[in-house]
Design a protein around this motif. Structure first.
Motif, PDB file in Angstrom:
ATOM      1  N   TYR A  26       0.828  -1.209   0.000  1.00 39.72           N
ATOM      2  CA  TYR A  26       0.000   0.000   0.000  1.00 39.72           C
ATOM      3  C   TYR A  26       0.863   1.260   0.000  1.00 39.72           C
ATOM      4  O   TYR A  26       0.478   2.281  -0.587  1.00 39.72           O
ATOM      5  N   SER A  27       2.020   1.224   0.659  1.00 42.29           N
ATOM      6  CA  SER A  27       2.891   2.395   0.678  1.00 42.29           C
ATOM      7  C   SER A  27       3.346   2.748  -0.731  1.00 42.29           C
ATOM      8  O   SER A  27       3.370   3.924  -1.115  1.00 42.29           O
ATOM      9  N   PRO A  63       4.030   5.943   5.034  1.00 45.03           N
ATOM     10  CA  PRO A  63       4.619   4.633   5.341  1.00 45.03           C
ATOM     11  C   PRO A  63       5.109   4.532   6.782  1.00 45.03           C
ATOM     12  O   PRO A  63       4.926   3.499   7.449  1.00 45.03           O
ATOM     13  N   LYS A  64       5.733   5.607   7.272  1.00 43.95           N
ATOM     14  CA  LYS A  64       6.266   5.602   8.640  1.00 43.95           C
ATOM     15  C   LYS A  64       5.149   5.389   9.661  1.00 43.95           C
ATOM     16  O   LYS A  64       5.325   4.649  10.641  1.00 43.95           O
ATOM     17  N   ALA A  65       4.001   6.027   9.454  1.00 48.75           N
ATOM     18  CA  ALA A  65       2.873   5.873  10.375  1.00 48.75           C
ATOM     19  C   ALA A  65       2.378   4.434  10.409  1.00 48.75           C
ATOM     20  O   ALA A  65       2.109   3.873  11.480  1.00 48.75           O
ATOM     21  N   MET A  66       2.273   3.812   9.226  1.00 46.03           N
ATOM     22  CA  MET A  66       1.764   2.438   9.173  1.00 46.03           C
ATOM     23  C   MET A  66       2.743   1.437   9.786  1.00 46.03           C
ATOM     24  O   MET A  66       2.355   0.597  10.604  1.00 46.03           O
ATOM     25  N   PHE A  67       4.004   1.516   9.404  1.00 46.95           N
ATOM     26  CA  PHE A  67       4.990   0.570   9.936  1.00 46.95           C
ATOM     27  C   PHE A  67       5.165   0.747  11.445  1.00 46.95           C
ATOM     28  O   PHE A  67       5.239  -0.236  12.192  1.00 46.95           O
ATOM     29  N   SER A  68       5.222   1.981  11.913  1.00 46.30           N
ATOM     30  CA  SER A  68       5.402   2.236  13.347  1.00 46.30           C
ATOM     31  C   SER A  68       4.222   1.710  14.152  1.00 46.30           C
ATOM     32  O   SER A  68       4.398   1.066  15.195  1.00 46.30           O
ATOM     33  N   ALA A  69       3.015   1.992  13.669  1.00 42.06           N
ATOM     34  CA  ALA A  69       1.823   1.532  14.374  1.00 42.06           C
ATOM     35  C   ALA A  69       1.760   0.013  14.421  1.00 42.06           C
ATOM     36  O   ALA A  69       1.383  -0.581  15.440  1.00 42.06           O
ATOM     37  N   CYS A  70       2.144  -0.640  13.334  1.00 40.49           N
ATOM     38  CA  CYS A  70       2.119  -2.107  13.275  1.00 40.49           C
ATOM     39  C   CYS A  70       3.068  -2.715  14.307  1.00 40.49           C
ATOM     40  O   CYS A  70       2.716  -3.670  15.016  1.00 40.49           O
ATOM     41  N   ILE A  71       4.264  -2.166  14.416  1.00 40.92           N
ATOM     42  CA  ILE A  71       5.249  -2.683  15.373  1.00 40.92           C
ATOM     43  C   ILE A  71       4.789  -2.453  16.810  1.00 40.92           C
ATOM     44  O   ILE A  71       4.851  -3.355  17.654  1.00 40.92           O
ATOM     45  N   VAL A  72       4.299  -1.248  17.097  1.00 44.83           N
ATOM     46  CA  VAL A  72       3.821  -0.943  18.453  1.00 44.83           C
ATOM     47  C   VAL A  72       2.690  -1.883  18.849  1.00 44.83           C
ATOM     48  O   VAL A  72       2.664  -2.423  19.961  1.00 44.83           O
ATOM     49  N   LEU A  73       1.750  -2.111  17.930  1.00 43.48           N
ATOM     50  CA  LEU A  73       0.599  -2.945  18.264  1.00 43.48           C
ATOM     51  C   LEU A  73       0.968  -4.420  18.381  1.00 43.48           C
ATOM     52  O   LEU A  73       0.347  -5.152  19.163  1.00 43.48           O
ATOM     53  N   MET A  74       1.964  -4.881  17.647  1.00 41.32           N
ATOM     54  CA  MET A  74       2.389  -6.264  17.794  1.00 41.32           C
ATOM     55  C   MET A  74       2.843  -6.531  19.229  1.00 41.32           C
ATOM     56  O   MET A  74       2.484  -7.532  19.842  1.00 41.32           O
ATOM     57  N   THR A 119       9.311   2.343  -2.689  1.00 42.73           N
ATOM     58  CA  THR A 119       9.332   1.106  -3.473  1.00 42.73           C
ATOM     59  C   THR A 119       9.325  -0.089  -2.541  1.00 42.73           C
ATOM     60  O   THR A 119      10.185  -0.201  -1.659  1.00 42.73           O
ATOM     61  N   SER A 120       8.368  -0.951  -2.712  1.00 43.11           N
ATOM     62  CA  SER A 120       8.288  -2.162  -1.893  1.00 43.11           C
ATOM     63  C   SER A 120       9.544  -3.004  -2.097  1.00 43.11           C
ATOM     64  O   SER A 120       9.874  -3.355  -3.231  1.00 43.11           O
ATOM     65  N   PRO A 121      10.269  -3.330  -1.032  1.00 42.98           N
ATOM     66  CA  PRO A 121      11.537  -4.060  -1.190  1.00 42.98           C
ATOM     67  C   PRO A 121      11.330  -5.527  -1.560  1.00 42.98           C
ATOM     68  O   PRO A 121      10.246  -6.076  -1.371  1.00 42.98           O
ATOM     69  N   TRP A 122      12.386  -6.121  -2.084  1.00 45.98           N
ATOM     70  CA  TRP A 122      12.432  -7.562  -2.379  1.00 45.98           C
ATOM     71  C   TRP A 122      11.299  -8.002  -3.309  1.00 45.98           C
ATOM     72  O   TRP A 122      10.766  -9.101  -3.180  1.00 45.98           O
ATOM     73  N   PHE A 123      10.904  -7.115  -4.219  1.00 45.41           N
ATOM     74  CA  PHE A 123       9.824  -7.436  -5.151  1.00 45.41           C
ATOM     75  C   PHE A 123      10.190  -8.670  -5.985  1.00 45.41           C
ATOM     76  O   PHE A 123      11.332  -8.794  -6.453  1.00 45.41           O
TER      77      PHE A 123
END
Length: 460
Positions: A66-67, A228-239, A389-393
């Motif tokens: 999505y990013s 992207p930073k908001a989504m990745f950060s929120a995902c890690i915190v919630l995990m 760019t999504s890595p490891w495509f």
């Protein structure tokens, strides 16, 4: 200023990283998320941490996808925009309606009825219309502007996150151990049985909808950096937050109580805090539900707004309030549907959680489609600017699709519930498909799978 001029002026850029981060937290965390984590902990024991981690990895995959798409096509329509450019308007409309609008409605109903259930349990016959009050308070707040919404959302989501962490850390220090011993939890984690893999969707529901913050991309001050930073950060915190709460619940409450209770968070709260736990859980219930409803009323109407710009919906959904520049018609449309449903259902919660699981399964369709979008667009527009760019495509996309398909097929430990979920998903997709076919064929007069030019999609 007339309404047309307000619409031309567009959405207001007012959101920085802190606002986007806290909005993302508010989008994802809900009462049904907490209930899913606690019931999953009861059903899976220590092995449920494996399901949580798998769900976390699947979430990272779709966040990456999505990013890339959101920053490549920074429009409020989100999935309807990306899919129209990659594989056409017909699948774009199906994905948006069946995988976002329908789950938003049923998820909101589940949240509101859970809140009413908690309030009625703590204080019977005192606040009998809490659900309706919440709906229309946040309808008004969302119409009054993104600045006010962001301020209220920040307060609500912050209190919600702090309360969730308070329950977790307080549970670590409590001497109450009426659940599973930590040594046994570790044993279940290190020697899991295959049944844990049927709980992936239960664990995935609390990690669903990070991408809905992309619907605020036209209102973000620096979207390339902060979305992207908001989504990745929120995902890690919630995990970490979910894992902490799950562990505390396992050691504090018997597994059958967690798995069998409709409001396991109240059971956990009372076990940790005694009678004071009622107030702690009430605060959690109010803030999670308010956060979910508020962000749902902010994101879904913006999705409809973007679809209308692409002529995928009637133009009335494009209308912005002349003063506050918010998609007021979409907000009122969603609030009215939820209000009617609440009045019809009243306080009957039978089957609602099953509908929420069905909604989660519909989300999986959207994620599969967006992974396909990235792969198609990498081939069709190899040199198009991509701020992210999504890595490891295409590794993350393949992992994401495989995980979503597996979670959908094994959406429940119960074969009977699984069959009901399949029927509901087929119904959602079928109704969306009929509308999409008629709209694209006869109103838009386009080929069902005729891609939109990316330049035109961004211009719209």
């Amino acid at each position: 200023m007339n309404e047309k001029a307000g619409a031309t002026k567009g959405l207001k850029k007012a959101l920085g990283f802190p606002s986007l981060f806290i909005i993302t937290i508010g989008i994802v965390v809900s009462q049904t998320s907490v209930v899913s984590i606690l019931q999953g902990a009861g059903m899976g024991g220590g092995a449920f941490f494996i399901a949580i981690f798998i769900a976390f990895l699947i979430a990272l995959c779709y966040i990456s996808t999505y990013s890339e798409l959101a920053l490549m096509m920074p429009k409020a329509g989100s999935i309807s925009t990306y899919t129209a450019v990659s594989i056409g308007h017909f699948p774009a409309i199906i994905a948006a309606l069946s995988a976002y609008v329908a789950p938003a409605i049923f998820g909101s109903l589940g949240e509101l009825l859970l809140l009413q259930n908690v309030v009625d349990t703590i204080s019977p016959d005192t606040f009998t219309h809490v659900a309706l009050v919440v709906v229309w308070i946040f309808t008004l707040l969302n119409i009054l502007g993104i600045d006010l919404f962001a301020s209220v959302q920040s307060i609500v989501s912050f209190i919600m996150l702090v309360t969730l962490l308070v329950i977790g850390f307080a549970g670590l220090s409590t001497t109450t151990n009426e659940g599973t011993a930590p040594a046994e939890i570790w044993q279940q984690l290190t020697y899991p049985d295959s049944a844990v893999f049927t709980l992936i969707l239960v664990a995935l529901w609390p990690f669903i909808a990070f991408e809905m913050v992309c619907d605020f991309i036209e209102e973000a001050k620096n979207p390339a950096k902060h979305i992207p930073k908001a989504m990745f950060s929120a995902c890690i915190v919630l995990m970490f937050a979910y894992s902490l709460v799950a562990f505390v619940a396992m050691k504090s409450v018997a597994a059958d109580q967690l798995a069998g209770s409709a409001i396991p968070h109240l059971v956990v709260g009372k076990m940790i805090f005694g009678d004071a736990g009622k107030m702690v859980v009430l605060i959690l219930s109010i803030t999670t539900t308010c956060g979910f409803i508020s962000t749902g009323f902010a994101t879904t109407p913006r999705l409809l707004y973007g679809m209308a710009h692409h002529k995928q919906l009637p133009p009335i959904f494009m209308r912005l309030h002349p003063k506050w520049r918010t998609p007021w018609f979409g907000i009122l449309f969603l609030a009215t549907i939820i209000t009617i449903a609440l009045l019809l259902i009243k306080n009957n919660t039978d089957g609602l959680l099953m509908l929420v699981i069905s909604g989660a399964s519909c989300y999986l369709l959207a994620y599969i489609i967006t992974h396909i979008d990235v792969m198609v667009l990498r081939k069709r527009y190899p040199n198009y600017p991509r701020p992210f760019t999504s890595p490891w495509f295409p590794l993350l996309q393949i992992i994401g699709i495989s995980g979503m398909v597996y979670a959908f097929i094994n959406n429940s430990p119960s074969p009977e519930l699984r069959a009901e979920v399949f029927i509901n998903v087929a119904l959602f997709i079928g109704l969306s498909g009929v509308f999409a076919f008629c709209w694209v064929k006869f109103k838009m007069k386009k080929g069902l799978f005729q891609p939109e030019a990316i330049e035109q999609a961004i211009k719209d």
